[in-house]
Design a protein around this motif. Structure first.
Motif, mmCIF file in Angstrom:
data_model
loop_
_atom_site.group_PDB
_atom_site.id
_atom_site.type_symbol
_atom_site.label_atom_id
_atom_site.label_comp_id
_atom_site.label_asym_id
_atom_site.label_seq_id
_atom_site.Cartn_x
_atom_site.Cartn_y
_atom_site.Cartn_z
ATOM 1 N N GLY A 124 -8.588 0.924 8.942
ATOM 2 C CA GLY A 124 -9.441 1.528 9.940
ATOM 3 C C GLY A 124 -9.327 3.041 9.980
ATOM 4 N N PRO A 125 -10.133 3.715 10.806
ATOM 5 C CA PRO A 125 -10.199 5.180 10.785
ATOM 6 C C PRO A 125 -8.943 5.878 11.281
ATOM 7 N N TYR A 126 -8.276 5.339 12.302
ATOM 8 C CA TYR A 126 -7.144 6.046 12.900
ATOM 9 C C TYR A 126 -5.834 5.729 12.177
ATOM 10 N N GLN A 127 -5.524 4.452 12.026
ATOM 11 C CA GLN A 127 -4.321 4.089 11.293
ATOM 12 C C GLN A 127 -4.423 4.505 9.838
ATOM 13 N N GLY A 128 -5.628 4.390 9.261
ATOM 14 C CA GLY A 128 -5.807 4.795 7.866
ATOM 15 C C GLY A 128 -5.571 6.276 7.664
ATOM 16 N N LEU A 129 -6.093 7.101 8.582
ATOM 17 C CA LEU A 129 -5.894 8.544 8.471
ATOM 18 C C LEU A 129 -4.423 8.911 8.638
ATOM 19 N N LEU A 130 -3.760 8.307 9.606
ATOM 20 C CA LEU A 130 -2.336 8.577 9.806
ATOM 21 C C LEU A 130 -1.531 8.187 8.574
ATOM 22 N N LEU A 131 -1.817 7.016 8.015
ATOM 23 C CA LEU A 131 -1.110 6.572 6.816
ATOM 24 C C LEU A 131 -1.364 7.521 5.649
ATOM 25 N N ALA A 132 -2.625 7.902 5.443
ATOM 26 C CA ALA A 132 -2.962 8.772 4.323
ATOM 27 C C ALA A 132 -2.252 10.120 4.439
ATOM 28 N N CYS A 133 -2.236 10.697 5.632
ATOM 29 C CA CYS A 133 -1.591 12.005 5.821
ATOM 30 C C CYS A 133 -0.083 11.915 5.614
ATOM 31 N N VAL A 134 0.534 10.892 6.198
ATOM 32 C CA VAL A 134 1.985 10.747 6.073
ATOM 33 C C VAL A 134 2.383 10.463 4.624
ATOM 34 N N LEU A 135 1.678 9.551 3.975
ATOM 35 C CA LEU A 135 2.031 9.184 2.603
ATOM 36 C C LEU A 135 1.748 10.325 1.632
ATOM 37 N N THR A 136 0.661 11.057 1.853
ATOM 38 C CA THR A 136 0.399 12.223 1.007
ATOM 39 C C THR A 136 1.515 13.238 1.115
ATOM 40 N N THR A 137 1.962 13.490 2.340
ATOM 41 C CA THR A 137 3.013 14.483 2.560
ATOM 42 C C THR A 137 4.347 14.023 1.979
ATOM 43 N N VAL A 138 4.718 12.782 2.262
ATOM 44 C CA VAL A 138 5.998 12.262 1.760
ATOM 45 C C VAL A 138 5.976 12.168 0.237
ATOM 46 N N GLY A 139 4.872 11.673 -0.337
ATOM 47 C CA GLY A 139 4.782 11.565 -1.785
ATOM 48 C C GLY A 139 4.816 12.913 -2.481
ATOM 49 N N PHE A 170 0.830 -1.208 0.000
ATOM 50 C CA PHE A 170 0.000 0.000 0.000
ATOM 51 C C PHE A 170 0.862 1.253 0.000
ATOM 52 N N CYS A 171 1.869 1.297 0.869
ATOM 53 C CA CYS A 171 2.746 2.477 0.941
ATOM 54 C C CYS A 171 3.482 2.694 -0.376
ATOM 55 N N SER A 172 3.957 1.612 -0.982
ATOM 56 C CA SER A 172 4.695 1.733 -2.245
ATOM 57 C C SER A 172 3.793 2.264 -3.354
ATOM 58 N N ALA A 173 2.576 1.715 -3.450
ATOM 59 C CA ALA A 173 1.652 2.173 -4.483
ATOM 60 C C ALA A 173 1.255 3.629 -4.276
ATOM 61 N N TYR A 174 1.024 4.019 -3.040
ATOM 62 C CA TYR A 174 0.629 5.400 -2.736
ATOM 63 C C TYR A 174 1.750 6.368 -3.090
ATOM 64 N N LEU A 175 2.964 6.065 -2.661
ATOM 65 C CA LEU A 175 4.096 6.943 -2.950
ATOM 66 C C LEU A 175 4.365 7.017 -4.451
ATOM 67 N N TYR A 176 4.141 5.933 -5.145
ATOM 68 C CA TYR A 176 4.324 5.925 -6.603
ATOM 69 C C TYR A 176 3.367 6.909 -7.261
ATOM 70 N N LYS A 177 2.106 6.852 -6.858
ATOM 71 C CA LYS A 177 1.123 7.764 -7.446
ATOM 72 C C LYS A 177 1.435 9.223 -7.109
ATOM 73 N N GLN A 178 1.742 9.501 -5.851
ATOM 74 C CA GLN A 178 1.984 10.876 -5.440
ATOM 75 C C GLN A 178 3.272 11.429 -6.030
ATOM 76 N N SER A 179 4.313 10.635 -6.080
ATOM 77 C CA SER A 179 5.607 11.122 -6.543
ATOM 78 C C SER A 179 5.568 11.531 -8.008
ATOM 79 N N PHE A 180 4.823 10.796 -8.825
ATOM 80 C CA PHE A 180 4.776 11.064 -10.257
ATOM 81 C C PHE A 180 3.471 11.747 -10.677
ATOM 82 N N ALA A 181 2.750 12.316 -9.706
ATOM 83 C CA ALA A 181 1.546 13.113 -9.969
ATOM 84 C C ALA A 181 0.533 12.362 -10.818
#
Length: 293
Positions: free
Chosen positions: A129-144, A102-113
């Motif tokens: 879930g709601p808490y881990q999912g939100l944390l992951l989404a925020c971190v991966l969006t920012t890093v990507g 999941f992290c790899s796919a997310y970063l791939y999409k964000q990094s290459f727009a």
């Protein structure tokens, strides 16, 4: 020319990595087996697991998908639901693999727009879930987004200026006009995207936005959007019929989500009217002046 070759090499390496990771799935989780009765230990037929819990059918379905289903980015809600069910099943015994994929796919999409990160945000809520999912989404969006910033800074400055000269110049002027409150200006652009997020990620190093301001503004500014998407994924994973979707509990939950998501935007808009210089209107996804020169 060297920058083009370097960018192609980075894209090719990242694509090969994500493809390989999605292609070689680990073995499907094992079906739970009840303890064998000592009196029937030597009988010809082994004891069968009960079907009342649905474990047998889930196991068969997941095993079939393991052999014939190839992971891909979802393009609609039906594909998203199927992918979420498959990854939820794998997560029972292969949590590390599902998280890495999941992290790899997310970063791939964000990094290459690449468009479609909203589906991954929904998928994060459905799987984690709601808490881990939100944390992951925020971190991966920012890093990507930051990786997209760096790629643009290293490889794409000249090409972005050549492709979008008017948009870059307008954004540059707005950044210069709001230098005294640049961070809040960036938050405003994230809450109320007058320019697309993908373009802001790529053009930020060109218009001299510091990477620290950029990083923090992405994390905070996209928090309401990520929150809505993740909560949508949580509800999709729990809802089995339209009656569940339109229950009073779900409607109150949707109302609470909307209030939480709109509050930061209202505060930023109030601040922007007093401090930010936004004497333009949105046209074709970009800030333009009201006056015609």
């Amino acid at each position: 020319m060297r920058s083009v070759v370097g960018l192609i090499a980075v894209v090719a390496a990242a694509s090969l990595y994500v493809y390989s990771l999605s292609l070689y799935l680990p073995p499907a989780p094992r079906r739970p087996r009840p303890p064998a009765d000592a009196e029937h230990a030597d009988t010809a037929e082994p004891p069968q697991p009960p079907d009342s819990t649905g474990e047998t059918s889930r196991y068969t379905e997941a095993t079939t998908r393991n052999t014939c289903y190839r992971l891909k980015f979802p393009s609609d809600l039906e594909e998203l639901r199927e992918l979420a069910e498959l990854l939820q099943f794998y997560k029972t015994e292969h949590t590390g693999y599902v998280l890495l994929l999941f992290c790899s796919a997310y970063l791939y999409k964000q990094s290459f727009a690449i468009p479609g990160s909203s589906f991954l945000n929904i998928l994060a809520g459905a799987i984690f879930g709601p808490y881990q999912g939100l944390l992951l989404a925020c971190v991966l969006t920012t890093v990507g987004s930051t990786m997209c910033y760096i790629l643009s800074q290293v490889f794409g400055k000249r090409y972005i200026v050549n492709l979008f000269p008017h948009k870059v110049s307008m954004l540059q002027r707005k950044v210069e006009e709001n230098q005294d409150c640049l961070f809040f200006f960036l938050l405003f652009l994230r809450f109320f995207p007058m320019t697309p997020n993908w373009f802001l990620n790529m053009s930020a190093p060109i218009v001299n936005i510091p990477i620290t301001y950029f990083f923090c503004s992405v994390f905070i500014g996209l928090l309401p959007y990520n929150f809505i998407c993740v909560q949508t994924g949580v509800m999709l994973s729990e809802v089995s019929s339209l009656d569940d979707l339109f229950s009073w509990e779900r409607l109150l939950q949707l109302l609470a989500i909307a209030c939480v998501a709109l509050l930061p935007g209202a505060l930023i808009r109030r601040f922007s009217r007093r401090r930010l210089k936004l004497d333009g209107q949105s046209q074709n996804g970009l800030i333009t002046d009201k006056k015609v020169q």
